[in-house]
Structures are given as structure tokens and as C-alpha cells.
Write an enzyme that holds these catalytic residues in place. Sequence first.
Site, short mmCIF file in Angstrom:
data_model
loop_
_atom_site.label_atom_id
_atom_site.label_comp_id
_atom_site.label_asym_id
_atom_site.label_seq_id
_atom_site.Cartn_x
_atom_site.Cartn_y
_atom_site.Cartn_z
N LYS A 111 22.98 46.49 -46.65
CA LYS A 111 21.77 46.40 -45.82
C LYS A 111 21.44 44.94 -45.44
O LYS A 111 20.84 44.69 -44.40
CB LYS A 111 20.57 46.98 -46.57
CG LYS A 111 20.74 48.37 -47.16
CD LYS A 111 20.68 49.45 -46.11
CE LYS A 111 20.46 50.85 -46.66
NZ LYS A 111 21.49 51.40 -47.52
C1 LIG Z 1 22.00 52.66 -47.59
C2 LIG Z 1 23.23 52.80 -48.41
C3 LIG Z 1 24.21 53.76 -48.10
C4 LIG Z 1 24.03 54.75 -46.98
O1 LIG Z 1 24.06 54.15 -45.71
P1 LIG Z 1 23.56 54.95 -44.43
O2 LIG Z 1 23.52 53.96 -43.33
O3 LIG Z 1 22.18 55.46 -44.79
O4 LIG Z 1 24.51 56.08 -44.19
C5 LIG Z 1 25.37 53.78 -48.85
N1 LIG Z 1 25.54 52.93 -49.89
C6 LIG Z 1 24.62 52.01 -50.22
C7 LIG Z 1 24.86 51.13 -51.39
C8 LIG Z 1 23.43 51.91 -49.50
O5 LIG Z 1 22.52 50.99 -49.83
#
Ligand SMILES: *Cc1c(COP(=O)(O)O)cnc(C)c1O
Length: 462
Positions: A111
Site C-alpha cells: 500500500k
Molecule cells: C491490501 C492487501 C492485499 C489485497 O490487495 P487488494 O488491492 O485489496 O486486492 C493483499 N496483501 C496485503 C499484504 C495487503 O495489504
Amino acid sequence: MSAVRYVSTRGRAPELGFTDVLLAGLATDGGLYVPEHWPTLPAHRPGSTYAQRAAQIVQLFVGDDLAPATVQRLCDEAYATFTHPAVVPLVQIDTENFVQELFHGPTLAFKDLALQLVGRMFDEVLRARGQRVTIVGATSGDTGSAAIDAVKHCANVDIVILYPHGRTSDVQRRQMTTVSSPNVRVAAVEGTFDDCQDLVKAMFNDAPFRERMQLSAANSINWARVMAQVVYYVVATDLLAAPVNVCVPSGNFGNVFSGWIARRMGASIDQLVVASNANDILERFINHDDMSTAPVVPSLSPSMDIQVSSNFERLLFEMNGRDGVQTAEQLQRLRAAGHLRVDAHQRAVHIDGRFQAARLDDTETLAVIDGTHRATGMLLDPHSAVGVGAVEKLRAAGRLAGTTVTLATAHPAKFPDAVERATGVRPALPAHLADLFDLPEHFTVLANDLSAVQQFVATTFA
Ligand SMILES: *Cc1c(COP(=O)(O)O)cnc(C)c1O
């Protein structure tokens, strides 16, 4: 450069330019913004840095809303917060398998790649306009800390993050609750991530409240996040002999949709692999044409404990030939009846042979963490392990071949209990987070109730 226009997936909101889309998050008709046209990927300039490649791609979506020198500066600043010089290093784990490590940012999850940039874009745009916003966001764990870190020094942004009480890891929670900045508030909602997400959507759909609070979104419904994530898919295809499959541990479908965009722009990506945990609505849709909602089951990969994948709407819009009215009707039926059907032609064109999917339960996930550690010495966090395991399953079934990159979406130290359970090794937090368990926590527990949450948001920064 010219202006880039954005349209809503539900077809009834005004078209906007990039900066308005950045600040709005959700469209006024409840839809999500996408650019009116998909741009073509510019050629890779050998030797360019991650931040340079990012600025080149991001500019295509920003148009003349931000000057190229500004976009480059924001990208330089955002990616300077990463501790690895390559930003997203590719690690080869065997002949045909690579892992792209997306966890070298300040909060140790992928993120950060989007939010470090988007937070800086917010501050830049708001300062120029003399405006202030309140970001409200729902988090299953990682978005919250990444968003908080991205805006904690912003003069023009307040942020309220809702997370499901008791359903995040201790590290995830502490990364949110130990930040003491006057513009940051964190609330634990007595419910699931989907409840938190519904509360955020309901606040956005309450037009007077949205207007009064100048609400803005930081979760993956925000177009700018999806945009920023396109970059690492492109960087992976820049580096590897074409074409590659990319496997994405998925929850909200935001990350994998960025991969779809990269491919749509011309990056040489063959299959996009959706990896799910026990919350497998996406896997059932892709493999069994069954998109029906089910209760959320807590798992070892909590950031994927999601049943309604909000970004799927952007793909649905494309599948419908960009017919927003039809998209809105389908989503309405999914809400009302709990399942969604797409016609055979839509599947044949957009899903079959384009997407693959596999799911792993917690036992399988632990086995992959252990197996990968034994074979390579690499410690995978549970989310990344779901991805590596999905590739193993699909290869064994003869459904996937060739060079494959699995996105490692979190640092193992973010989920130390699962990693230790699988391998006997407890991964250490990087130096910049070493005091996380010594800091005091600040959060408020709230009922899963819209008016309680609105009251909290309205009074917090008053
Ligand atoms: C947010 C997240 C996901 C999922 O990603 P999306 O964009 O919601 O599909 C997978 N792994 C981790 C560690 C995350 O923080």
C-alpha cells in the site's frame, strides 16, 4: 500534455479532471472513476530509476493538472521513503519463478507504493487550492497504517481510519494506533472489514455530510492509488524477458486491476493470477462462474479477508463495454440477491485465458511459508505465501506456464506469529519500527452503526 477526463463506472456522475478525481474518491453516483481512454505505455528508457518510470506513467493519467517537474518531484520524494535502492526488487526463487518485493516502504506493505505518492499529491493540490479535506478510510489492516504514514505530516489533511476490532495483527494495529499526530484518529469498529467499508461508503453517499466534512477517500476505490500501482507491473515487465504472468494476492481487486491496466496499456503480461485465501469470491468467479457473497472468515492473511471486492466494479464496467447503467444494475442485483451473473460472451472475452485463480486455506499457507523457507531461505508473509502457493497449484494442474512474478505484498515481520508458526523463525521488524511495542496506543471503539461513526468523524477535529 492535455487534460485527462474521467468517467464514472455507473454513468451518472459528472466527468472530472485528475485533481478533482483525486480529491473526490467515490463518484457522486456511487461509482468509481476511470479515465475516458486508456493511454499507451511509453517506451522504457534503460537505466531509469523507479521514480522516473513512475513519473512517466503517472503523467499520462494526470495530464496537465500537474506540471511534469511537480510529478517528478512528488515521485522522487515518495520513493525515497523506501529502504531498498531498487524500491521493488525482483528476487528469483527458482528457474521460472520470481517474487517482486513490494514491502520496503515505511509501513511494510505494498500500500505504501501508492499512498506515499497519493498523500503528497493531496497536499500539493490542496495547498494550491487553499482547501482542507478529511480522509475517511476503512482498513483490513494495511491501508490504514499506510494512509496514516502518508499524511501524518500534511498540513491540509485530517484522517479518520476505521478498522475491524480484533481482526488485525498486533503489528498492523500498533502501526496505526501509536501515531500521535493532531490530524490522525483511529477507530476500532465492532464488525468486519466489509462493515467498515460499508460505513465509509454510506458516509460518502450522505451528500450533506460529505459536503460538510469535505470527505475524501484513501482506500483503493481512489483512482490515484490504482494508477500508482500500475508502475511496478510495468517495471517487472521492463526487467524480464517478455511475456510474464503476474500473481497477485487479492482482496479488494485493486492491485490486480492495476495489473489489468498495465496489460491494457501494452505491458507484456500474459496471465493475471488472482490468489485468494478462504474468502474466495474472486476465485469462485474466475474458476466456477460463481460470484456469490458469503460471510467473511478470519484467516492468517487478514488483508485479504474480504467478500465484496469493490474494485471489481472497474473490470465489470469494461466487461460491459463501458455501459455505466448496465454496470449499476448488475451491482444492484449483487447487493440485493447476493450473486452476480455475467453472460458467456463477456466471460469469453474478458476472463477466460486472461485471468487464472487459485485459493489456499491457512494450513496450505503455512506449508508454503515453510516450504519456501526450506528451499530458498526466504521468509514469506502469509499474503505473499498465498500468492506463491497459488502459482504452485496452477503449475501442478497444467494451467500456468512460463515466467511468473508473484507480488510479495507484505513484509514477514508484519505477521510474525504466522511466520514463526510455520518456520520456527520469528522475523525481526526493520530498524525504523523497532520501538513499535513500546509506544502508547490511541484508539476509540465504536459500534457498527452509521450515526455513531458519523458523530465520531464530525466531532473529532471540530
Ligand atoms: C491490501 C492487501 C492485499 C489485497 O490487495 P487488494 O488491492 O485489496 O486486492 C493483499 N496483501 C496485503 C499484504 C495487503 O495489504
